[in-house]
Design a protein around this motif. Structure first.
Motif, mmCIF file in Angstrom:
data_model
loop_
_atom_site.group_PDB
_atom_site.id
_atom_site.type_symbol
_atom_site.label_atom_id
_atom_site.label_comp_id
_atom_site.label_asym_id
_atom_site.label_seq_id
_atom_site.Cartn_x
_atom_site.Cartn_y
_atom_site.Cartn_z
ATOM 1 N N UNK A 191 43.467 38.799 29.174
ATOM 2 C CA UNK A 191 42.715 38.883 30.423
ATOM 3 C C UNK A 191 43.690 39.052 31.578
ATOM 4 N N UNK A 192 43.299 39.861 32.568
ATOM 5 C CA UNK A 192 44.102 39.993 33.783
ATOM 6 C C UNK A 192 43.205 40.368 34.946
ATOM 7 N N UNK A 193 43.701 40.121 36.148
ATOM 8 C CA UNK A 193 43.008 40.587 37.340
ATOM 9 C C UNK A 193 43.763 41.790 37.868
ATOM 10 N N UNK A 194 43.039 42.662 38.546
ATOM 11 C CA UNK A 194 43.636 43.878 39.071
ATOM 12 C C UNK A 194 43.149 44.104 40.493
ATOM 13 N N UNK A 195 44.094 44.266 41.409
ATOM 14 C CA UNK A 195 43.795 44.602 42.799
ATOM 15 C C UNK A 195 44.305 46.012 43.061
ATOM 16 N N UNK A 196 43.434 46.858 43.599
ATOM 17 C CA UNK A 196 43.810 48.232 43.902
ATOM 18 C C UNK A 196 43.279 48.624 45.276
ATOM 19 N N UNK A 197 43.900 49.629 45.903
ATOM 20 C CA UNK A 197 43.450 50.039 47.239
ATOM 21 C C UNK A 197 42.129 50.801 47.233
ATOM 22 N N UNK A 198 41.712 51.306 46.042
ATOM 23 C CA UNK A 198 40.435 52.026 45.973
ATOM 24 C C UNK A 198 39.935 52.037 44.529
ATOM 25 N N UNK A 199 38.676 52.347 44.377
ATOM 26 C CA UNK A 199 38.066 52.358 43.051
ATOM 27 C C UNK A 199 38.626 53.475 42.168
ATOM 28 N N UNK B 156 40.211 41.567 50.234
ATOM 29 C CA UNK B 156 39.054 42.328 50.724
ATOM 30 C C UNK B 156 39.254 42.793 52.155
ATOM 31 N N UNK B 157 39.750 41.915 53.006
ATOM 32 C CA UNK B 157 39.965 42.286 54.414
ATOM 33 C C UNK B 157 41.034 43.355 54.555
ATOM 34 N N UNK B 158 41.954 43.414 53.608
ATOM 35 C CA UNK B 158 43.004 44.429 53.638
ATOM 36 C C UNK B 158 42.573 45.726 52.941
ATOM 37 N N UNK B 159 41.329 45.751 52.469
ATOM 38 C CA UNK B 159 40.790 46.963 51.884
ATOM 39 C C UNK B 159 41.004 47.108 50.387
ATOM 40 N N UNK B 160 41.488 46.063 49.726
ATOM 41 C CA UNK B 160 41.714 46.135 48.287
ATOM 42 C C UNK B 160 40.446 45.766 47.533
ATOM 43 N N UNK B 161 40.308 46.346 46.371
ATOM 44 C CA UNK B 161 39.208 46.024 45.466
ATOM 45 C C UNK B 161 39.787 45.257 44.285
ATOM 46 N N UNK B 162 39.089 44.250 43.837
ATOM 47 C CA UNK B 162 39.585 43.449 42.732
ATOM 48 C C UNK B 162 38.593 43.386 41.591
ATOM 49 N N UNK B 163 39.126 43.190 40.399
ATOM 50 C CA UNK B 163 38.276 43.037 39.227
ATOM 51 C C UNK B 163 38.989 42.160 38.201
ATOM 52 N N UNK B 164 38.199 41.551 37.349
ATOM 53 C CA UNK B 164 38.710 40.801 36.205
ATOM 54 C C UNK B 164 38.533 41.686 34.985
#
Length: 152
Positions: free
Chosen positions: A107-115, A63-71
Motif C-alpha cells: 500500500x502507498x499514498x500518491x500525491x500528484x499535481x494533476x489527475x 489540496x490547497x497547493x493543488x495536489x491530488x492524493x490517493x491511496x
C-alpha cells in the motif's frame, strides 16, 4: 538500539511540532534546550542511525497547493515485493509505502499535481513485473489527525 537520553527525549518532543521556520532551526532548538547547534545536529544524526528517526520534514496542505492524493493498494507477487516497492519509492509523490498482510499486500499514498500525472504513474506501477492487481482508492472526505508522542 541505544537508550534515549533525557536530552534526546526533550529534543524529540520539541522536534515533533516546534521546528522553527528560519535559516538555522536547529540552532533555535539548541537554544531552547540549553545546548549548541552542533550538539543538536550530532544527536539527530545519532538518532537517525539508531533508527529512532526516519526523516525530518514538513507537512503541507496538498489540496490547497493543488495536489491530488490517493491511496493505492497493490497485490504483488511476494518474489517481486522488494523491486516493486523500490520502483514506487522513485516517484517523488509516493509516500507511506508499506507491506501488509492480506490479498493486497503493498500500500502507498500518491500525491500528484494533476489527475493525468496520477494516471500515468499508476499505469506504470500496474505494468511493473510482479504487480497482479491495483486498486486506486480515492478519498470521499479527508480527516487529518496530528499525532505527537510525548517522551518522558
Amino acid at each position: 538500539m541505544t537508550e534515549l537520553t533525557s536530552f534526546d527525549k526533550s529534543l524529540l518532543n520539541l522536534l515533533q511540532g516546534n521546528l522553527p521556520v528560519c535559516s538555522h532551526p536547529f540552532a533555535v532548538l539548541a537554544e531552547q534546550l540549553g545546548a549548541d547547534e552542533q550538539t543538536v545536529l550530532s544527536r539527530l544524526q545519532h538518532l537517525k542511525l539508531q533508527g529512532y528517526l526516519r526523516r525530518i520534514g514538513t507537512f503541507f496542505n496538498s489540496n490547497k497547493l493543488g495536489y491530488k492524493g490517493t491511496l493505492v493498494a497493490l497485490r504483488v507477487d511476494p518474489a517481486y515485493m522488494e523491486s516493486v516497492a523500490e520502483a514506487i519509492n522513485q516517484y517523488p509523490g509516493a509516500t507511506h509505502n508499506y507491506e501488509r498482510e492480506g490479498r493486497y499486500n503493498l500500500w502507498f499514498t500518491l500525491l500528484t499535481p494533476c489527475l493525468e500525472t496520477e494516471k500515468k504513474i499508476l499505469d506504470e506501477v500496474e505494468a511493473l513485473p510482479g504487480v497482479e492487481d491495483l486498486l486506486n482508492l480515492k478519498a470521499n472526505k479527508k480527516y487529518k489527525i496530528n499525532v505527537q508522542f510525548k517522551l518522558h
